[in-house]
Design a protein around this motif. Structure first.
Motif, PDB file in Angstrom:
ATOM      1  N   ILE A 140       0.852  -1.196   0.000  1.00 29.74           N
ATOM      2  CA  ILE A 140       0.000   0.000   0.000  1.00 29.74           C
ATOM      3  C   ILE A 140       0.886   1.244   0.000  1.00 29.74           C
ATOM      4  O   ILE A 140       0.688   2.176  -0.797  1.00 29.74           O
ATOM      5  CB  ILE A 140      -0.952   0.001   1.217  1.00 29.74           C
ATOM      6  N   ILE A 141       1.871   1.258   0.882  1.00 25.80           N
ATOM      7  CA  ILE A 141       2.766   2.414   0.964  1.00 25.80           C
ATOM      8  C   ILE A 141       3.575   2.558  -0.319  1.00 25.80           C
ATOM      9  O   ILE A 141       3.778   3.666  -0.811  1.00 25.80           O
ATOM     10  CB  ILE A 141       3.656   2.305   2.216  1.00 25.80           C
ATOM     11  N   ARG A 142       4.025   1.444  -0.895  1.00 27.74           N
ATOM     12  CA  ARG A 142       4.728   1.480  -2.182  1.00 27.74           C
ATOM     13  C   ARG A 142       3.889   2.186  -3.247  1.00 27.74           C
ATOM     14  O   ARG A 142       4.376   3.072  -3.951  1.00 27.74           O
ATOM     15  CB  ARG A 142       5.048   0.049  -2.641  1.00 27.74           C
ATOM     16  N   ASP A 143       2.617   1.793  -3.355  1.00 24.41           N
ATOM     17  CA  ASP A 143       1.757   2.405  -4.370  1.00 24.41           C
ATOM     18  C   ASP A 143       1.540   3.889  -4.103  1.00 24.41           C
ATOM     19  O   ASP A 143       1.503   4.690  -5.030  1.00 24.41           O
ATOM     20  CB  ASP A 143       0.416   1.675  -4.446  1.00 24.41           C
ATOM     21  N   ALA A 144       1.432   4.251  -2.839  1.00 24.75           N
ATOM     22  CA  ALA A 144       1.263   5.671  -2.498  1.00 24.75           C
ATOM     23  C   ALA A 144       2.537   6.459  -2.806  1.00 24.75           C
ATOM     24  O   ALA A 144       2.478   7.545  -3.386  1.00 24.75           O
ATOM     25  CB  ALA A 144       0.886   5.818  -1.025  1.00 24.75           C
ATOM     26  N   LEU A 145       3.684   5.908  -2.434  1.00 22.67           N
ATOM     27  CA  LEU A 145       4.961   6.602  -2.633  1.00 22.67           C
ATOM     28  C   LEU A 145       5.346   6.730  -4.096  1.00 22.67           C
ATOM     29  O   LEU A 145       5.700   7.807  -4.568  1.00 22.67           O
ATOM     30  CB  LEU A 145       6.086   5.833  -1.921  1.00 22.67           C
ATOM     31  N   PHE A 146       5.346   5.619  -4.794  1.00 24.72           N
ATOM     32  CA  PHE A 146       5.970   5.579  -6.116  1.00 24.72           C
ATOM     33  C   PHE A 146       4.996   5.589  -7.286  1.00 24.72           C
ATOM     34  O   PHE A 146       5.402   5.874  -8.405  1.00 24.72           O
ATOM     35  CB  PHE A 146       6.908   4.378  -6.209  1.00 24.72           C
ATOM     36  N   ALA A 147       3.716   5.325  -7.030  1.00 22.34           N
ATOM     37  CA  ALA A 147       2.720   5.375  -8.099  1.00 22.34           C
ATOM     38  C   ALA A 147       1.726   6.511  -7.887  1.00 22.34           C
ATOM     39  O   ALA A 147       0.849   6.723  -8.713  1.00 22.34           O
ATOM     40  CB  ALA A 147       1.983   4.037  -8.213  1.00 22.34           C
ATOM     41  N   GLY A 148       1.841   7.219  -6.770  1.00 28.62           N
ATOM     42  CA  GLY A 148       0.971   8.354  -6.518  1.00 28.62           C
ATOM     43  C   GLY A 148      -0.468   7.993  -6.207  1.00 28.62           C
ATOM     44  O   GLY A 148      -1.363   8.834  -6.308  1.00 28.62           O
ATOM     45  N   VAL A 149      -0.719   6.756  -5.801  1.00 29.57           N
ATOM     46  CA  VAL A 149      -2.082   6.320  -5.502  1.00 29.57           C
ATOM     47  C   VAL A 149      -2.543   6.970  -4.196  1.00 29.57           C
ATOM     48  O   VAL A 149      -1.809   6.995  -3.211  1.00 29.57           O
ATOM     49  CB  VAL A 149      -2.161   4.782  -5.401  1.00 29.57           C
ATOM     50  N   THR A 150      -3.749   7.515  -4.220  1.00 31.27           N
ATOM     51  CA  THR A 150      -4.326   8.127  -3.020  1.00 31.27           C
ATOM     52  C   THR A 150      -5.750   7.638  -2.744  1.00 31.27           C
ATOM     53  O   THR A 150      -6.202   7.699  -1.609  1.00 31.27           O
ATOM     54  CB  THR A 150      -4.372   9.671  -3.131  1.00 31.27           C
ATOM     55  N   ARG A 151      -6.454   7.181  -3.758  1.00 29.80           N
ATOM     56  CA  ARG A 151      -7.859   6.831  -3.605  1.00 29.80           C
ATOM     57  C   ARG A 151      -8.032   5.373  -3.183  1.00 29.80           C
ATOM     58  O   ARG A 151      -7.354   4.485  -3.698  1.00 29.80           O
ATOM     59  CB  ARG A 151      -8.624   7.097  -4.890  1.00 29.80           C
ATOM     60  N   PHE A 152      -8.953   5.151  -2.258  1.00 30.88           N
ATOM     61  CA  PHE A 152      -9.260   3.815  -1.762  1.00 30.88           C
ATOM     62  C   PHE A 152      -9.496   2.854  -2.921  1.00 30.88           C
ATOM     63  O   PHE A 152      -8.924   1.761  -2.974  1.00 30.88           O
ATOM     64  CB  PHE A 152     -10.484   3.867  -0.844  1.00 30.88           C
TER      65      PHE A 152
END
Length: 158
Positions: A28-40
């Motif tokens: 989850i943190i990987r996607d937020a950090l490196f892919a810019g994912v923010t939405r549930f």
């Protein structure tokens, strides 16, 4: 054997695992950090994670200050969350070398100059040091009662 919590461990690694040690957490943190994912919904879609598990993980990140919740379904990393980048890069590099049968699928680059980014162990005097040359010393946060128990013959893990 370690249980679900690490309260008895006098160790920053164990304390970190309390916050990000569940199998989905670093993804989850990987996607937020490196892919810019923010939405549930994007986390759920990208990872294929059950909604109840994702809800639990995101709520725990908010409670621990790793993420902030914005609106009904948006989660953004805080500075505490962004600080996990180096740990994720280190895990990626370890996985590239020791757990992957193929060349690295992801390369980390400096956004300003496009240079390669690596996680390294560095000595404040000597610079980069190999893992085999890294030792430990008791730090100021070690509880005196833990040290006393070790001197008394206990083999508790630091």
């Amino acid at each position: 054997m370690l249980g679900k919590t690490y309260d008895s461990q006098v160790c920053s690694i164990a304390r970190s695992l309390e916050l990000v040690g569940e199998r989905w957490s670093l993804l989850i943190i990987r996607d937020a950090l490196f892919a810019g994912v923010t939405r549930f919904s994007d986390f759920q879609h990208n990872l294929g994670i059950a909604t109840n598990v994702l809800t639990s993980r995101l709520e725990s990140f908010v409670a621990s200050g790793i993420m902030d919740r914005r609106g009904a379904a948006e989660y953004v990393l805080t500075p505490k969350g962004h600080a996990l980048a180096v740990a994720l890069i280190a895990l990626t590099e370890w996985g590239d070398e020791w757990a992957s049968p193929i060349d690295p699928p992801i390369l980390y680059r400096h956004a300003v100059c496009d240079g390669e980014v690596h996680a390294v162990a560095a000595c404040e005097t000597c610079g980069t040091v190999p893992a085999g040359e890294i030792g430990i010393r008791i730090g100021p946060g070690m509880p005196p009662e833990y040290l006393a128990a070790r001197r008394g013959g206990s083999r508790a893990t630091a």
